[in-house]
Structures are given as C-alpha cells and as structure tokens.
Design a protein around this motif. Sequence first.
Motif, PDB file in Angstrom:
ATOM      1  N   TRP A 185      31.970 -10.254  19.888  1.00  0.00           N
ATOM      2  CA  TRP A 185      32.423 -11.437  19.148  1.00  0.00           C
ATOM      3  C   TRP A 185      31.243 -12.259  18.650  1.00  0.00           C
ATOM      4  N   GLN A 186      31.331 -12.641  17.391  1.00  0.00           N
ATOM      5  CA  GLN A 186      30.380 -13.560  16.795  1.00  0.00           C
ATOM      6  C   GLN A 186      30.970 -14.970  16.871  1.00  0.00           C
ATOM      7  N   PRO A 187      30.174 -15.990  16.578  1.00  0.00           N
ATOM      8  CA  PRO A 187      30.718 -17.349  16.544  1.00  0.00           C
ATOM      9  C   PRO A 187      31.929 -17.434  15.607  1.00  0.00           C
ATOM     10  N   GLY A 188      32.866 -18.307  15.981  1.00  0.00           N
ATOM     11  CA  GLY A 188      34.090 -18.472  15.200  1.00  0.00           C
ATOM     12  C   GLY A 188      35.103 -17.376  15.448  1.00  0.00           C
ATOM     13  N   TRP A 189      34.949 -16.655  16.544  1.00  0.00           N
ATOM     14  CA  TRP A 189      35.830 -15.545  16.905  1.00  0.00           C
ATOM     15  C   TRP A 189      35.892 -14.490  15.810  1.00  0.00           C
ATOM     16  N   VAL A 190      34.753 -14.249  15.175  1.00  0.00           N
ATOM     17  CA  VAL A 190      34.661 -13.181  14.178  1.00  0.00           C
ATOM     18  C   VAL A 190      34.281 -11.906  14.932  1.00  0.00           C
ATOM     19  N   GLU A 191      35.128 -10.897  14.804  1.00  0.00           N
ATOM     20  CA  GLU A 191      34.870  -9.641  15.517  1.00  0.00           C
ATOM     21  C   GLU A 191      33.740  -8.868  14.848  1.00  0.00           C
ATOM     22  N   VAL A 192      32.826  -8.376  15.660  1.00  0.00           N
ATOM     23  CA  VAL A 192      31.754  -7.514  15.181  1.00  0.00           C
ATOM     24  C   VAL A 192      32.411  -6.216  14.694  1.00  0.00           C
ATOM     25  N   PRO A 193      32.017  -5.696  13.531  1.00  0.00           N
ATOM     26  CA  PRO A 193      32.601  -4.428  13.064  1.00  0.00           C
ATOM     27  C   PRO A 193      32.446  -3.331  14.131  1.00  0.00           C
ATOM     28  N   VAL A 194      33.439  -2.464  14.219  1.00  0.00           N
ATOM     29  CA  VAL A 194      33.476  -1.451  15.275  1.00  0.00           C
ATOM     30  C   VAL A 194      32.235  -0.566  15.256  1.00  0.00           C
ATOM     31  N   ALA A 195      31.730  -0.210  14.099  1.00  0.00           N
ATOM     32  CA  ALA A 195      30.520   0.625  14.045  1.00  0.00           C
ATOM     33  C   ALA A 195      29.337  -0.099  14.694  1.00  0.00           C
ATOM     34  N   GLU A 196      29.227  -1.404  14.479  1.00  0.00           N
ATOM     35  CA  GLU A 196      28.146  -2.181  15.097  1.00  0.00           C
ATOM     36  C   GLU A 196      28.396  -2.331  16.600  1.00  0.00           C
ATOM     37  N   GLN A 197      29.671  -2.520  16.994  1.00  0.00           N
ATOM     38  CA  GLN A 197      29.992  -2.560  18.430  1.00  0.00           C
ATOM     39  C   GLN A 197      29.507  -1.278  19.089  1.00  0.00           C
ATOM     40  N   ARG A 198      29.853  -0.166  18.473  1.00  0.00           N
ATOM     41  CA  ARG A 198      29.474   1.142  19.034  1.00  0.00           C
ATOM     42  C   ARG A 198      27.954   1.246  19.166  1.00  0.00           C
ATOM     43  N   SER A 199      27.232   0.821  18.147  1.00  0.00           N
ATOM     44  CA  SER A 199      25.774   0.864  18.188  1.00  0.00           C
ATOM     45  C   SER A 199      25.229  -0.003  19.325  1.00  0.00           C
ATOM     46  N   ARG A 252      34.783   3.590  23.661  1.00  0.00           N
ATOM     47  CA  ARG A 252      35.082   3.837  25.076  1.00  0.00           C
ATOM     48  C   ARG A 252      34.447   5.142  25.551  1.00  0.00           C
ATOM     49  N   ASP A 253      34.447   6.153  24.692  1.00  0.00           N
ATOM     50  CA  ASP A 253      33.878   7.457  25.033  1.00  0.00           C
ATOM     51  C   ASP A 253      32.395   7.364  25.392  1.00  0.00           C
ATOM     52  N   VAL A 254      31.669   6.477  24.739  1.00  0.00           N
ATOM     53  CA  VAL A 254      30.239   6.311  24.998  1.00  0.00           C
ATOM     54  C   VAL A 254      30.017   5.862  26.437  1.00  0.00           C
ATOM     55  N   VAL A 255      30.788   4.876  26.850  1.00  0.00           N
ATOM     56  CA  VAL A 255      30.646   4.318  28.203  1.00  0.00           C
ATOM     57  C   VAL A 255      31.046   5.354  29.248  1.00  0.00           C
ATOM     58  N   LEU A 256      32.156   6.010  29.038  1.00  0.00           N
ATOM     59  CA  LEU A 256      32.629   6.996  30.020  1.00  0.00           C
ATOM     60  C   LEU A 256      31.675   8.177  30.153  1.00  0.00           C
ATOM     61  N   ALA A 257      31.005   8.540  29.083  1.00  0.00           N
ATOM     62  CA  ALA A 257      30.056   9.663  29.138  1.00  0.00           C
ATOM     63  C   ALA A 257      28.822   9.337  29.973  1.00  0.00           C
ATOM     64  N   ARG A 258      28.485   8.068  30.121  1.00  0.00           N
ATOM     65  CA  ARG A 258      27.269   7.670  30.842  1.00  0.00           C
ATOM     66  C   ARG A 258      27.525   6.998  32.182  1.00  0.00           C
ATOM     67  N   ALA A 259      28.729   6.546  32.440  1.00  0.00           N
ATOM     68  CA  ALA A 259      29.004   5.800  33.673  1.00  0.00           C
ATOM     69  C   ALA A 259      28.886   6.694  34.901  1.00  0.00           C
ATOM     70  N   ASP A 260      28.291   6.119  35.958  1.00  0.00           N
ATOM     71  CA  ASP A 260      28.266   6.773  37.274  1.00  0.00           C
ATOM     72  C   ASP A 260      29.556   6.489  38.025  1.00  0.00           C
TER      73      ASP A 260
END
Length: 176
Positions: free
Chosen positions: A40-54, A75-83
């Motif tokens: 989330w950016q100021p003003g409750w502006v959602e970060v674009p999903v591609a940038e979230q992923r990055s 979600r796949d990124v996190v699950l692939a690396r989580a212990d």
Amino acid sequence: MTAPARILVYGVYGAGKSTLAVRLAERLGLPWHPVDDLLWQPGWVEVPVAEQRSRIEAVCRRDRWILDGAYHGWRDVVLARADLVVGLDYPRWFSFWRLLRRTARRLVSGEEICNGNRESLRSVLSRDSILLWHATAFRRARRRMRAWQTDPAGPPVLLFRSPAELDRWLAGLTRR
C-alpha cells in the motif's frame, strides 16, 4: 525445535498475523517485513501487482525473513522459499472479534497502519471494509492453510487453533 530462518505467518484478517510476526522477530532475531508496507502506498493506493511481486521476490531472496501474509499474484514466491508456514486457524468468531476490537481502537486513536494510511469510519462502512473482507475471505484462508498443510511438496505448515496452542509452541522455540 530449531528455529526456521524464513517464516510466513498466515491467517485471515484480524487473526493476529502482524502481532505474531513481531513476537517471532523478537524471539528469533529475524527481520520482519510487514506486507502492508509493501502493498500500500499513501492514500490507500495499491501497489501494482507486478511491483508487489518484485518487492516480495527481493525479500524472499534473502536468507532470513518473516512475512505476515501472502496474497494473489505472488503467493507462490513466498511458499517456494519459506522454511515454515505458521497458520493462525482460529475460529471465525474469535478472529472477527479481534478485528472488530482492533478496528475500533484504530478509529479512536488514529493509529497509522502503513505508509501514512489510517482506518476511517468511511472505510469501515464502505464496500471495501476490512470487516466485510474478513467475512468473505475467512473460508478461503482456512481452506488454503489446510491444503498447504497436506501438500508434501510445500514447506511445513503448523496450524494453531487457539492462542494458547500458539503460546506453547513459541515457548519451545530457540534461536538458531
């Protein structure tokens, strides 16, 4: 149990993900990366999903981290690396009560949530209300956690059905 180095804390809104992430970070000496700060950016502006992923990929490339959520698009990124995935699988009424209490406190105090954003009465009463999100997301979050727990290809998943169960587990954790 020897402490994991990359932990995903997961659950429905209001379950206590961020609170647990802070406790784990303090206890294990791991860096906590609040997901809301990344999304989330100021003003409750959602970060674009591609940038979230990055942003999430950058966190997950590190050797040590705690994230307090995992959402569509990455979600796949996190699950692939989580212990370890720590799932807060509390009853619906319990997590909703916690969410309602937290929301009321934030409305009164004006507490900042992330990047200058605050809850407002307008947001709580809107179609995008976090209370409505809880109602619509609860079953999906529960199903997802339980499916992860039975997936042998994924990271280990610990599901906690009560704060007391969680506290017993935390008491046995030791630093790496």
